[in-house]
Motif scaffolding. Structure first.
Motif, PDB file in Angstrom:
ATOM      1  N   TYR A  35       0.834  -1.198   0.000  1.00  9.84           N
ATOM      2  CA  TYR A  35       0.000   0.000   0.000  1.00  9.84           C
ATOM      3  C   TYR A  35       0.871   1.251   0.000  1.00  9.84           C
ATOM      4  O   TYR A  35       2.010   1.235   0.441  1.00  9.84           O
ATOM      5  CB  TYR A  35      -0.901   0.018   1.242  1.00  9.84           C
ATOM      6  CG  TYR A  35      -1.868  -1.134   1.271  1.00  9.84           C
ATOM      7  CD1 TYR A  35      -2.970  -1.179   0.431  1.00  9.84           C
ATOM      8  CD2 TYR A  35      -1.661  -2.204   2.141  1.00  9.84           C
ATOM      9  CE1 TYR A  35      -3.855  -2.238   0.457  1.00  9.84           C
ATOM     10  CE2 TYR A  35      -2.542  -3.272   2.180  1.00  9.84           C
ATOM     11  CZ  TYR A  35      -3.639  -3.282   1.333  1.00  9.84           C
ATOM     12  OH  TYR A  35      -4.514  -4.338   1.358  1.00  9.84           O
ATOM     13  N   GLU A  52       1.636  -5.171   3.447  1.00 12.81           N
ATOM     14  CA  GLU A  52       0.624  -5.375   4.478  1.00 12.81           C
ATOM     15  C   GLU A  52       1.154  -6.142   5.687  1.00 12.81           C
ATOM     16  O   GLU A  52       0.516  -6.148   6.738  1.00 12.81           O
ATOM     17  CB  GLU A  52      -0.592  -6.093   3.903  1.00 12.81           C
ATOM     18  CG  GLU A  52      -0.313  -7.520   3.467  1.00 12.81           C
ATOM     19  CD  GLU A  52      -1.489  -8.193   2.816  1.00 12.81           C
ATOM     20  OE1 GLU A  52      -2.614  -7.661   2.889  1.00 12.81           O
ATOM     21  OE2 GLU A  52      -1.292  -9.268   2.238  1.00 12.81           O
ATOM     22  N   GLY A  86      -7.642   6.160   5.346  1.00 13.17           N
ATOM     23  CA  GLY A  86      -7.285   4.767   5.151  1.00 13.17           C
ATOM     24  C   GLY A  86      -7.511   3.904   6.375  1.00 13.17           C
ATOM     25  O   GLY A  86      -8.142   4.326   7.347  1.00 13.17           O
ATOM     26  N   SER A 115      -4.840  -0.544   3.743  1.00  9.01           N
ATOM     27  CA  SER A 115      -5.258   0.173   2.540  1.00  9.01           C
ATOM     28  C   SER A 115      -4.240   1.295   2.349  1.00  9.01           C
ATOM     29  O   SER A 115      -3.376   1.504   3.201  1.00  9.01           O
ATOM     30  CB  SER A 115      -6.672   0.753   2.697  1.00  9.01           C
ATOM     31  OG  SER A 115      -6.671   1.838   3.612  1.00  9.01           O
ATOM     32  N   CYS A 117      -3.054   4.806   2.929  1.00  6.81           N
ATOM     33  CA  CYS A 117      -3.427   5.596   4.100  1.00  6.81           C
ATOM     34  C   CYS A 117      -2.515   6.801   4.272  1.00  6.81           C
ATOM     35  O   CYS A 117      -1.462   6.904   3.654  1.00  6.81           O
ATOM     36  CB  CYS A 117      -3.445   4.733   5.352  1.00  6.81           C
ATOM     37  SG  CYS A 117      -1.887   3.940   5.776  1.00  6.81           S
TER      38      CYS A 117
END
Length: 130
Positions: A35, A52, A86, A115, A117
């Motif tokens: 992300y 992640e 996010g 996500s 962010c």
């Protein structure tokens, strides 16, 4: 005469099998999502890519961004930031209470992005004055 050991049937075998082949197939099918994390620092906005399964603080350090921290164990407030956009996962941290989390505070040393962010960094003072 030497005996040969055969593992499994050879008739109609179209592709290899075995533990190493299965592990290789499983590893190739696993993909880690990355992300975009925007860090709003006192020096200006910095955008990094963060997997992640990597803590935001770790990804920032890897990108050469110097953020505050002390314990790197989710048990103090030195690395506090505030999430403004996010989603993150910081389930494993032990310092922030429910009200602080609801207010958007995060511990960057124990926060995984879920996500893209945006995190305002250097928020320890704001957190402690809450």
């Amino acid at each position: 005469m030497q005996a040969a050991m055969v593992c499994g049937p050879r008739v109609g075998l179209k592709r290899p099998f075995g533990r190493k082949v299965q592990q290789a197939r499983a590893a190739s099918s696993l993909q880690v999502q990355a992300y975009k994390v925007t860090l709003k620092t006192p020096e200006g906005d910095k955008t990094i890519e963060c997997d992640e399964d990597t803590y935001i603080l770790t990804a920032a350090e890897d990108a050469g961004i110097d953020l505050p921290y002390a314990c790197k164990a989710g048990a103090c407030s030195s690395c506090a930031g505030k999430l403004t956009a996010g989603k993150i996962d910081q389930e494993d941290q032990s310092f922030l209470d429910d009200d602080q989390i609801a207010a958007g505070f995060v511990l960057t040393c124990y926060a995984y992005p879920k996500s893209d962010c945006t995190v305002v960094t250097h928020q320890e003072e704001a957190l402690l004055s809450m």
